[in-house]
Scaffold this active site. Structure first.
Site, PDB file in Angstrom:
ATOM      1  N   CYS A  24      -8.319 -61.253  20.774  1.00  0.00           N
ATOM      2  CA  CYS A  24      -7.167 -61.390  21.669  1.00  0.00           C
ATOM      3  C   CYS A  24      -7.235 -60.457  22.878  1.00  0.00           C
ATOM      4  CB  CYS A  24      -5.877 -61.150  20.884  1.00  0.00           C
ATOM      5  SG  CYS A  24      -5.665 -62.281  19.490  1.00  0.00           S
ATOM      6  N   LYS A  58       4.136 -59.808  14.393  1.00  0.00           N
ATOM      7  CA  LYS A  58       3.089 -60.781  14.091  1.00  0.00           C
ATOM      8  C   LYS A  58       2.125 -60.170  13.089  1.00  0.00           C
ATOM      9  CE  LYS A  58      -0.483 -63.682  16.181  1.00  0.00           C
ATOM     10  NZ  LYS A  58      -1.156 -64.074  17.436  1.00  0.00           N
ATOM     11  N   ARG A  75      -6.473 -72.048  13.832  1.00  0.00           N
ATOM     12  CA  ARG A  75      -7.718 -71.613  14.472  1.00  0.00           C
ATOM     13  C   ARG A  75      -8.684 -72.773  14.628  1.00  0.00           C
ATOM     14  NH1 ARG A  75      -7.759 -65.676  11.417  1.00  0.00           N
ATOM     15  NH2 ARG A  75      -6.064 -64.828  12.708  1.00  0.00           N
ATOM     16  N   GLU A  84       8.029 -52.219  15.725  1.00  0.00           N
ATOM     17  CA  GLU A  84       7.391 -53.128  16.666  1.00  0.00           C
ATOM     18  C   GLU A  84       8.432 -53.912  17.472  1.00  0.00           C
ATOM     19  OE1 GLU A  84       4.466 -53.812  17.720  1.00  0.00           O
ATOM     20  OE2 GLU A  84       2.935 -53.382  16.216  1.00  0.00           O
ATOM     21  N   LYS A 107       6.221 -63.974  13.002  1.00  0.00           N
ATOM     22  CA  LYS A 107       5.147 -64.907  12.666  1.00  0.00           C
ATOM     23  C   LYS A 107       4.291 -64.298  11.570  1.00  0.00           C
ATOM     24  CE  LYS A 107       1.155 -67.350  14.577  1.00  0.00           C
ATOM     25  NZ  LYS A 107       0.269 -67.513  15.753  1.00  0.00           N
ATOM     26  N   SER A 166       0.684 -72.931  10.873  1.00  0.00           N
ATOM     27  CA  SER A 166      -0.159 -74.057  10.464  1.00  0.00           C
ATOM     28  C   SER A 166      -0.434 -74.083   8.974  1.00  0.00           C
ATOM     29  CB  SER A 166      -1.479 -74.012  11.237  1.00  0.00           C
ATOM     30  OG  SER A 166      -2.168 -72.790  10.995  1.00  0.00           O
ATOM     31  N   TYR A 180       5.281 -77.265  13.337  1.00  0.00           N
ATOM     32  CA  TYR A 180       4.530 -78.518  13.417  1.00  0.00           C
ATOM     33  C   TYR A 180       5.308 -79.661  12.782  1.00  0.00           C
ATOM     34  CZ  TYR A 180       1.067 -75.104  14.650  1.00  0.00           C
ATOM     35  OH  TYR A 180       0.415 -74.058  15.275  1.00  0.00           O
TER      36      TYR A 180
END
Length: 334
Positions: free
Chosen positions: A135, A207, A217, A245, A260, A286, A325
């Site tokens: 990232c 995250k 991915r 965070e 997440k 996912s 999704y």
């Protein structure tokens, strides 16, 4: 003689009285609406036809010229917001196609905003655009040394450049997902300096370095070529760290706070909801989607029922927005 109540029975307290049809919906504490949902859209600059994503049944990568049609399919279900992810023409060590004026996301967003009424959010990260799949810009020798990771501050500047390029293309909101320190502040400064002071940031504020990301991915072609992301994504064992965070992102100017993944971290969603008055988002990732599909294909679960129940649990935990999704399927069933 006075009649005593039977042991274990109290006619004054019977919760099931409010579970009958008719009253059940009146006293329901949590509800889902299509406008609570955000649908991911994968735009692929390397193809001229739709490509099914095998590990995510029902989803496809679409070519840039098909992005508008894909978004119109989402809108037809009642979902009003999309998150655009891009697969670039080529990758390099600095992810230059992430912030290119004619990059895949920038081109798709221009078309989508020109031709639809969708609320367009863009994923701001470099992992889909770097040849190593991390990232940001990796430290020298990172491929051989598992203790090395991305160069934080240099990478954050590229994230800010990416966010500005998305705003210039017409994005309504940007969503930085790189889990790098200071990224929200850098993006806020970059957007403000470029004249986008009113464009909101939805930060991936908590995250986790999760095993539930595998199918994504495949979808976004963003798996690391070496190592993993444990040095910049959060340890799944930590919840107090999530509070730190999230607070940092609030201080830096985040407008929406995302957790997440969602289902394994509902406690974190609830914590964020309790401690902050910002809108809270959760990413139903996912792997959460794929495992329900796999169980349904085996005949072990009713897919429509468990999808709805899963999203309802995320909403009940405190999420205002859910990136999922299942967005289109659930929206059509509401």
């Amino acid at each position: 003689m006075e009649q005593l109540p039977r042991p274990g029975r109290d006619d004054a307290r019977r919760p099931r009285r409010l579970r009958a049809d008719g009253v059940r919906s009146l006293v329901s504490e949590t509800s889902l609406d299509a406008t609570d949902l955000i649908a991911p859209v994968f735009v692929d600059a390397t193809t001229d036809e739709r490509v099914p994503i095998e590990s995510m049944p029902g989803h496809e990568r679409v070519p840039v010229d098909d992005a508008v049609a894909r978004v119109e399919e989402v809108l037809a279900t009642g979902v009003e917001a999309v998150m655009v992810f891009g697969i670039p023409e080529f990758k390099d060590d600095r992810g230059t196609r992430a912030y290119a004026e004619n990059g895949v996301v920038q081109r798709a967003v221009r078309q989508i905003t020109a031709e639809t009424d969708a609320y367009v959010i863009t994923d701001v990260c470099l992992c889909e655009y770097t040849e190593h799949g991390h990232c940001g810009i990796v430290e020298g020798g990172a491929e051989e040394d598992p203790h090395l990771t991305v160069r934080n501050d240099e990478s954050v500047e590229l994230l800010a450049e990416t966010a500005v390029s998305h705003a210039e293309a017409g994005a309504d909101m940007v969503a930085p997902s790189a889990s790098l320190d200071g990224m929200v502040g850098a993006i806020r400064d970059g957007l403000d300096d470029a004249g986008f002071r009113n464009l909101p940031i939805m930060s991936y504020a908590a995250k986790y370095e999760s095993a539930f990301y595998g199918p994504f991915r495949d979808a976004a072609d963003g798996a690391p070529a070496f190592g993993d992301r444990r040095h910049y994504q959060m340890d799944p064992a930590n919840s107090r760290e999530a509070r730190r965070e999230v607070e940092l992102d609030v201080t830096e100017g985040a407008d929406v706070l995302m957790v997440k993944p969602a289902l394994p971290y509902l406690d974190v969603v609830a914590d964020v909801r309790r401690e902050h008055d910002h809108p809270v988002a959760a990413y139903n990732v996912s792997g959460e989607y794929a495992m329900l599909h796999a169980a349904a294909e085996k005949g072990w679960l009713d897919l429509e029922a468990v999808a709805h129940e899963s999203l309802l649990s995320i909403k009940r935990a405190g999420a205002d927005l859910i990136l999922t999704y299942f967005a289109e399927d659930v929206a059509q069933s509401l």
